[in-house]
Design an enzyme around this catalytic site. Structure first.
Site, PDB file in Angstrom:
ATOM      1  N   LYS A   1     101.566  68.640  67.820  1.00 34.16           N
ATOM      2  CA  LYS A   1     100.343  68.988  68.550  1.00 34.16           C
ATOM      3  C   LYS A   1      99.061  68.849  67.731  1.00 34.16           C
ATOM      4  CE  LYS A   1     101.228  69.352  72.001  1.00 34.16           C
ATOM      5  NZ  LYS A   1     101.710  68.148  72.751  1.00 34.16           N
TER       6      LYS A   1
ATOM      7  N   HIS B   1     107.327  63.836  62.641  1.00 35.47           N
ATOM      8  CA  HIS B   1     106.973  65.245  62.385  1.00 35.47           C
ATOM      9  C   HIS B   1     107.775  65.779  61.192  1.00 35.47           C
ATOM     10  CE1 HIS B   1     104.595  65.662  65.943  1.00 35.47           C
ATOM     11  NE2 HIS B   1     105.564  65.787  66.801  1.00 35.47           N
TER      12      HIS B   1
ATOM     13  N   TYR C   1      92.036  66.324  62.885  1.00 33.48           N
ATOM     14  CA  TYR C   1      91.762  66.231  64.330  1.00 33.48           C
ATOM     15  C   TYR C   1      90.279  66.573  64.569  1.00 33.48           C
ATOM     16  CZ  TYR C   1      92.234  67.682  69.271  1.00 33.48           C
ATOM     17  OH  TYR C   1      92.092  67.829  70.640  1.00 33.48           O
TER      18      TYR C   1
ATOM     19  N   ARG D   1      95.854  67.714  77.591  1.00 36.41           N
ATOM     20  CA  ARG D   1      95.560  68.984  78.237  1.00 36.41           C
ATOM     21  C   ARG D   1      94.070  69.315  78.169  1.00 36.41           C
ATOM     22  NH1 ARG D   1      95.445  74.341  76.761  1.00 36.41           N
ATOM     23  NH2 ARG D   1      95.226  73.572  74.642  1.00 36.41           N
TER      24      ARG D   1
END
Ligand code: A3P
Length: 302
Positions: free
Chosen positions: A54, A112, A196, A260
């Site tokens: 994420k 990951h 990010y 999202r």
């Protein structure tokens, strides 16, 4: 429409299995296969994107594919050669390590996995991009993803997931260990460490840094297209970036969209004051000696 019940039944086939200080997902990862990743031969043109779940993996996948296609977005819709619908394959997924060995260059892969599983040959060949995201937003994004993903257990409630995340009792294990270990080894590989939040703050500069790191030469117009088609709003409209082609037994699409919110600070809509204090306490202890700081809210962007 699939009910929550059927999701519960589905995930029972996918347990977290401890493996050498990490946790794998049964049915998704094969421990022996994962161990073999360490011995993979690496080419100079190989690129591994490493993330804790994420943290913007799909975003980096989109950017890398667009850099390869010189900004031609139709390259994204042509990605259907992997049965599980990933834009760029996960090296740790069942069957993908074997396919990597004979795949044509450039071999772009995401993972990951923790540092100890990475191909040792990355010490002198290939490139690694580590994408980090502030862990409060990672936690919130991961909570919602657990409702979507049938290979992950649906959390009882937010607090239940909050506790599991802090303990590292999730796929990916401890966020703190993941980032600290990779950062400590960043000079042992040819690694670009990017956040990010930097990408949200200035996507154009981030794309330019990534292109430079990968030695990609694009015209200004091509670079502008890479940026244009990797914005949140544009990616939200792209089925492949939302894993829409992934079958319902793996992702419960009716539970929400993969793309999202795509912002910094959504944790403020989820954390209680007490949870935030607890998180800060753990964070400050775990990250005491970590040299980088994080951006916690989109309004902190200067
Ligand atoms: P949210 O759930 O907070 O919206 P990963 O691919 O590692 O699973 O990360 C998914 C997260 O990255 C999601 O976060 C998703 O919305 C966000 N994301 C993906 N592409 C993005 C983009 N272009 N801009 C901002 N956020 C993006």
């Amino acid at each position: 429409m699939e009910s929550d019940n059927s999701k519960t039944q589905n995930h029972q086939n996918h347990e977290l299995v401890p493996h050498k200080g990490f946790k794998l997902i049964s049915g998704t990862h094969d421990p022996d296969d994962v161990d073999q990743i360490y011995n993979l031969e690496i080419r100079d043109s190989d690129v591994f994107v490493v993330t804790y779940p994420k943290s913007g993996t799909i975003w980096m996948q989109q950017i890398l594919l667009l850099l390869e296609s010189k900004g031609d977005v139709s390259a994204i819709s042509q990605v259907n050669n992997y049965s599980n619908g990933d834009l760029i394959p996960w090296i740790e997924l069942n069957g993908n390590r074997q396919a990597f060995i004979t795949a044509p260059s450039p071999r772009l892969r995401v993972t990951h996995l923790q540092y100890q599983f990475m191909p040792s040959a990355l010490s002198h060949k290939g490139k690694v991009i580590y994408v980090a995201r502030n862990p409060k937003d990672v936690l919130v994004s991961y909570f919602h993803f657990h409702k979507l993903a049938n290979m992950l257990e649906t959390p009882k409630d937010f607090n239940d997931f909050f506790e599991k995340f802090l303990k590292g009792d999730v796929f990916g294990c401890s966020w703190f260990d993941h980032i600290k270990t990779f950062h400590a080894h960043k000079d042992d590989m040819n690694m670009l460490f990017i956040t990010y939040e930097e990408m949200v703050q200035d996507l154009q500069s981030a794309v330019e840094r990534i292109a430079l790191f990968l030695g990609k030469e694009l015209t200004d117009e091509q670079l502008a297209n890479v940026v244009k088609y990797s914005t949140f709003n544009n990616m939200r409209k792209i089925p492949q970036a939302n894993y829409e082609q992934v079958p319902g037994d793996l992702l419960s699409h009716q539970q929400g969209k993969f793309m999202r919110k795509g912002t910094i600070g959504d944790w403020k809509n989820h954390f209680t004051v007490a949870q935030n204090e607890k998180f800060d306490e753990v964070f400050n202890k775990e990250m005491e000696d970590f040299p980088l700081s994080f951006l916690w809210d989109v309004s902190d962007i200067v």
